[in-house]
Design a protein around this motif. Structure first.
Motif, mmCIF file in Angstrom:
data_model
loop_
_atom_site.group_PDB
_atom_site.id
_atom_site.type_symbol
_atom_site.label_atom_id
_atom_site.label_comp_id
_atom_site.label_asym_id
_atom_site.label_seq_id
_atom_site.Cartn_x
_atom_site.Cartn_y
_atom_site.Cartn_z
ATOM 1 N N SER A 40 0.907 -1.249 0.083
ATOM 2 C CA SER A 40 0.025 -0.056 0.182
ATOM 3 C C SER A 40 0.874 1.150 0.037
ATOM 4 C CB SER A 40 -0.920 -0.034 1.188
ATOM 5 O OG SER A 40 -0.069 0.062 2.326
ATOM 6 N N LEU A 41 2.258 1.172 -0.328
ATOM 7 C CA LEU A 41 3.066 2.267 -0.588
ATOM 8 C C LEU A 41 2.569 3.164 -1.437
ATOM 9 C CD1 LEU A 41 6.327 0.504 -0.382
ATOM 10 C CD2 LEU A 41 5.239 1.666 1.531
ATOM 11 N N PRO A 42 2.622 4.511 -1.288
ATOM 12 C CA PRO A 42 2.143 5.604 -2.229
ATOM 13 C C PRO A 42 2.700 5.748 -3.620
ATOM 14 C CG PRO A 42 3.260 6.718 -0.183
ATOM 15 C CD PRO A 42 3.156 5.228 -0.212
ATOM 16 N N LYS A 43 3.959 5.451 -3.535
ATOM 17 C CA LYS A 43 4.699 5.712 -4.754
ATOM 18 C C LYS A 43 4.959 4.313 -5.683
ATOM 19 C CE LYS A 43 7.240 9.936 -3.027
ATOM 20 N NZ LYS A 43 8.366 10.584 -2.919
ATOM 21 N N VAL A 44 4.765 4.455 -6.839
ATOM 22 C CA VAL A 44 5.358 3.256 -7.415
ATOM 23 C C VAL A 44 6.478 2.967 -7.461
ATOM 24 C CG1 VAL A 44 5.148 2.312 -10.002
ATOM 25 C CG2 VAL A 44 3.330 3.902 -9.533
ATOM 26 N N ALA A 45 7.328 3.604 -7.539
ATOM 27 C CA ALA A 45 8.977 3.234 -7.244
ATOM 28 C C ALA A 45 9.205 2.693 -5.956
ATOM 29 C CB ALA A 45 9.660 4.581 -7.483
ATOM 30 N N SER A 46 8.587 3.190 -4.871
ATOM 31 C CA SER A 46 8.409 2.449 -3.631
ATOM 32 C C SER A 46 7.996 0.942 -3.492
ATOM 33 C CB SER A 46 7.765 3.137 -2.352
ATOM 34 O OG SER A 46 8.609 4.499 -2.416
ATOM 35 N N ARG A 47 6.673 0.858 -4.265
ATOM 36 C CA ARG A 47 6.105 -0.385 -4.393
ATOM 37 C C ARG A 47 6.997 -1.358 -5.168
ATOM 38 N NH1 ARG A 47 1.444 2.668 -5.268
ATOM 39 N NH2 ARG A 47 1.691 2.485 -7.437
ATOM 40 N N ARG A 48 7.656 -0.891 -6.268
ATOM 41 C CA ARG A 48 8.139 -2.017 -7.058
ATOM 42 C C ARG A 48 9.566 -2.478 -6.576
ATOM 43 N NH1 ARG A 48 8.026 -2.536 -12.207
ATOM 44 N NH2 ARG A 48 6.996 -0.707 -12.667
ATOM 45 N N ARG A 49 10.268 -1.127 -5.741
ATOM 46 C CA ARG A 49 11.528 -1.641 -4.839
ATOM 47 C C ARG A 49 11.233 -2.676 -3.888
ATOM 48 N NH1 ARG A 49 12.953 3.336 -4.222
ATOM 49 N NH2 ARG A 49 12.062 3.455 -2.170
ATOM 50 N N THR A 50 9.955 -2.810 -3.254
ATOM 51 C CA THR A 50 9.887 -3.381 -2.036
ATOM 52 C C THR A 50 9.234 -4.953 -2.633
ATOM 53 O OG1 THR A 50 8.908 -1.619 -0.653
ATOM 54 C CG2 THR A 50 8.229 -3.572 0.093
ATOM 55 N N LEU A 51 8.467 -4.908 -3.759
ATOM 56 C CA LEU A 51 8.232 -6.111 -4.136
ATOM 57 C C LEU A 51 9.403 -6.729 -4.863
ATOM 58 C CD1 LEU A 51 4.689 -5.235 -5.787
ATOM 59 C CD2 LEU A 51 5.228 -6.616 -3.695
ATOM 60 N N ARG A 52 10.140 -6.246 -5.410
ATOM 61 C CA ARG A 52 11.351 -6.547 -5.837
ATOM 62 C C ARG A 52 12.243 -7.359 -4.727
ATOM 63 N NH1 ARG A 52 14.099 -2.590 -8.385
ATOM 64 N NH2 ARG A 52 12.311 -2.469 -9.919
ATOM 65 N N GLU A 53 12.352 -6.654 -3.589
ATOM 66 C CA GLU A 53 13.117 -7.199 -2.433
ATOM 67 C C GLU A 53 12.181 -8.339 -1.934
ATOM 68 O OE1 GLU A 53 15.584 -7.710 0.789
ATOM 69 O OE2 GLU A 53 15.683 -6.491 -0.925
ATOM 70 N N ILE A 54 11.159 -8.391 -2.009
ATOM 71 C CA ILE A 54 10.280 -9.585 -1.384
ATOM 72 C C ILE A 54 10.728 -10.853 -2.433
ATOM 73 C CG2 ILE A 54 8.079 -10.592 -1.248
ATOM 74 C CD1 ILE A 54 7.028 -7.905 -0.107
#
Length: 196
Positions: A40-54
């Motif tokens: 539910s992160l607000p920025k697309v870049a943050s969502r992508r980075r977090t999911l890539r990490e997962i």
């Protein structure tokens, strides 16, 4: 050392693992997770980075471990499997778990000072160029995130004391059978320095 993103990310990790089809490339799982809005992160870049990490973490689990994570595991086993995936994904974290946490646990030194990270980091940086180039602010962030992950995985208490691992007999059996050297990542799961 991209583990500076987030903490254990338990709920999101389980959701991404649930999305993953056994024969599917992890990039396809990552794409679907982005589309479904797993974070539910607000920025697309943050969502992508977090999911890539997962994905980087949980892709280290084999199919049987992933099934256990999604279908069988209680919260403690989920925490343990995610800790395992982090240790597999990041050599430094694995070395910290084995060379610092495990050794302190075996010698009944249950308090884990923050400086233990700095000592191991400095020792490793003498031999590894990549670590030597990490700035002090990044190093402090890595330490902060690692200690947060260990607390969220129930490896450490809130006051930085090493906790004895409690996993289900099923998970312990799975780890013992598939990769017994991973048991050392969980304080108290081995009788001695390594053998289950």
């Amino acid at each position: 050392m991209s583990f500076a993103v987030g903490g254990l990310l338990l709920n999101e990790s389980v959701e991404v693992a649930r999305l993953h089809a056994p024969s599917e490339p992890w990039d396809a799982t990552l794409h679907r997770a982005l589309e479904k809005g797993i974070t539910s992160l607000p920025k697309v870049a943050s969502r992508r980075r977090t999911l890539r990490e997962i994905v980087n973490r949980i892709s280290t689990l084999d199919e049987e471990e992933l099934v256990h994570l999604v279908e069988c595991a209680d919260r403690q086993d989920q925490q343990a499997l995610l800790w395992l995936s982090i240790c597999r994904a990041y050599r430094f974290v694995r070395e910290f778990a084995t060379e610092v946490i495990h050794e302190r646990f075996l010698s009944f030194q249950f308090e884990l000072p923050l400086d233990s990270f700095n000592v191991l980091f400095s020792a490793k940086a003498e031999w590894e160029e990549g670590l030597a180039g990490i700035r002090p602010t990044t190093r402090a962030k890595l330490r902060q995130v690692l200690f947060r992950m260990m607390r969220e995985a129930n490896v450490l208490s809130s006051d930085n004391r090493i906790l004895s691992a409690h996993v289900s007999p099923r998970l312990k059996s799975l780890l013992s059978r598939k990769c017994p050297q991973d048991l050392v990542l969980f304080p108290g799961l081995t009788r001695d320095g390594g053998a289950p």
